[in-house]
Structures are given as C-alpha cells and as structure tokens.
Design an enzyme around this catalytic site. Sequence first.
Site, mmCIF file in Angstrom:
data_model
loop_
_atom_site.group_PDB
_atom_site.id
_atom_site.type_symbol
_atom_site.label_atom_id
_atom_site.label_comp_id
_atom_site.label_asym_id
_atom_site.label_seq_id
_atom_site.Cartn_x
_atom_site.Cartn_y
_atom_site.Cartn_z
ATOM 1 N N ASN A 146 0.935 -0.899 0.188
ATOM 2 C CA ASN A 146 -0.093 -0.108 0.655
ATOM 3 C C ASN A 146 1.096 1.111 -0.116
ATOM 4 O OD1 ASN A 146 1.206 -0.981 2.927
ATOM 5 N ND2 ASN A 146 -0.987 0.701 3.575
ATOM 6 N N ARG A 147 2.170 1.073 0.512
ATOM 7 C CA ARG A 147 2.631 2.226 -0.040
ATOM 8 C C ARG A 147 4.747 1.939 -0.307
ATOM 9 N NH1 ARG A 147 2.849 3.807 7.014
ATOM 10 N NH2 ARG A 147 3.815 1.599 7.318
ATOM 11 N N GLY A 148 4.945 2.991 -0.023
ATOM 12 C CA GLY A 148 6.422 2.580 -0.069
ATOM 13 C C GLY A 148 7.392 1.635 -1.136
ATOM 14 N N ILE A 149 8.670 1.142 -0.381
ATOM 15 C CA ILE A 149 8.786 -0.130 -1.655
ATOM 16 C C ILE A 149 7.918 -1.242 -2.314
ATOM 17 C CG2 ILE A 149 10.348 -1.982 -1.757
ATOM 18 C CD1 ILE A 149 12.127 -0.678 0.269
ATOM 19 N N TYR A 179 13.963 -6.653 14.980
ATOM 20 C CA TYR A 179 14.115 -5.933 13.381
ATOM 21 C C TYR A 179 14.922 -7.036 12.662
ATOM 22 C CZ TYR A 179 13.095 -3.565 9.207
ATOM 23 O OH TYR A 179 12.798 -2.744 7.811
ATOM 24 N N GLY A 198 5.920 -5.526 6.452
ATOM 25 C CA GLY A 198 7.002 -5.772 7.674
ATOM 26 C C GLY A 198 6.520 -3.847 8.803
ATOM 27 N N LYS A 210 15.136 -10.276 10.029
ATOM 28 C CA LYS A 210 15.439 -9.744 8.539
ATOM 29 C C LYS A 210 16.809 -10.546 8.291
ATOM 30 C CE LYS A 210 12.388 -6.159 6.938
ATOM 31 N NZ LYS A 210 11.545 -6.644 6.270
ATOM 32 N N ASP A 250 -3.974 -9.507 7.249
ATOM 33 C CA ASP A 250 -3.121 -9.185 8.370
ATOM 34 C C ASP A 250 -1.811 -10.294 8.183
ATOM 35 O OD1 ASP A 250 -1.433 -9.043 10.478
ATOM 36 O OD2 ASP A 250 -2.904 -8.399 12.251
#
Length: 228
Positions: free
Chosen positions: A5-8, A136, A73, A140, A44
């Site tokens: 929905n946004r960013g990368i 995090y 994330g 990752k 989700d």
Amino acid sequence: MTGGNRGIGLATARRFARAGDRVTVTYRGAEPPVSEGLIAVRCDVTDSQQVDQAFKEAEAAHGPVTVLVANAGVTHDRLLVRMSEEDFTSVVDTNLTGAFRVARRAIRGMLREGHGRIVLISSTVALHGAAGQANYAAAKAGLVGFARSLTHELGSRDITCNVVAPGLTETDMSRALTEEQRRDLLSQTPAGRLARPEEVADVVAFLAGAGYVRGAVIPVDGGAGLGH
C-alpha cells in the site's frame, strides 16, 4: 505483493503492473491508492486464515500466483534493556513468520505450475545490525536462512527464492528518523543519498525474471554495506 500500500511495496507493484503483469497487493492499514492493473486485498500476515483468503481472492482475479514478493513489515525499536517480549515477538511474527505464512501458501500453486519466483524484502540492518533494532534485525536476518533453505528444497522445481536488502530508502519509516539520525546514516553511505523505492523495485523485478539466481542476498544500499 504483501505490504503493497505504500513505499517499496507500492513502487514494486506499480513496476510489475507497468510491465503488463496482473498484480494483487495486500494491506493491513490504509488502502493503497488506486492504480491501473492492481487489485488490493486486506490481509494481516500474522493471521494464516487471512493469508489463505487473500490468496483465494488473488487466484480468482488473476489465476495462479507465480511471483510472490513478501514485503509486509513493522518496527518496534527499543534498546534491548527496554524491549518487551511483545516488542520482540510481534516484529518477528510479522516480518519473519509472516513471510513463512505467505511463502508456504504460494508454494502450493507454484508446485502445480512447475514454476515460481519468491522475493523476500529484508534490510541491510540484517547484515550489520543496529542499536535499538535487535528484534527487526533478527527477523530480517532470519529471511536469509529461510530463503536459502527454500532454495535447497525447491530449486529443482524451478522455484527460486532470493532476498533484497534495501538500505535507507525514502519511505514513511525513514521519514520518521530525526535529522541527526539521517545525517549519521547518510555519512556512511557512499551514494550520499537515500534510495528511491523505484530503485529497489527494479531489483525485485530483475529477480522475478532471473531463473538461475538462487538464494542470493542483493543489497540495494548505495554502498553502505560494501557488499557485506
């Protein structure tokens, strides 16, 4: 595409759509902006039932899912002495176990089709760590072992699994940094600037078409990790 929905995630979804691919993006919070060639499904990734339903909707609209980009994330940054167990487990559940849930579901169709591409969005923090991001970074970094294990399991079936590790990128997450934090991070980046989401998307698109790249970790970090 999870977390599209946004960013990368959104930049990558648009990159595929421009190339003529049929793209489904998932979102948990705000809906993605309307874009030609995309459908959006609320999901989700910490809920296996929602993951299964999202795949059913994608398959009904577009047919079998042969390319999966696991991008969803979250962060809950704290120094370890102040980090609660919930801070740790919630980040791992979304960023690592969430990738497991969507990959496990995607592989069903890929095995039937005899073809598939899985790209996991990690972070350069996974490779060099960062104070306040033990949760995090651990999640990752786990994606690397996950991808390489899947490579051993699925490589003979023409199903690839690779990892993209972006550095500091122009996203909502980076905009939340203080000016001092941004200056410090940029001072360690030979490119001298943040990545644009579209530059990460280009690498994801390359891996979606690269049949002989298996279990790779590709940093997109302006040289900050110098190939670490």
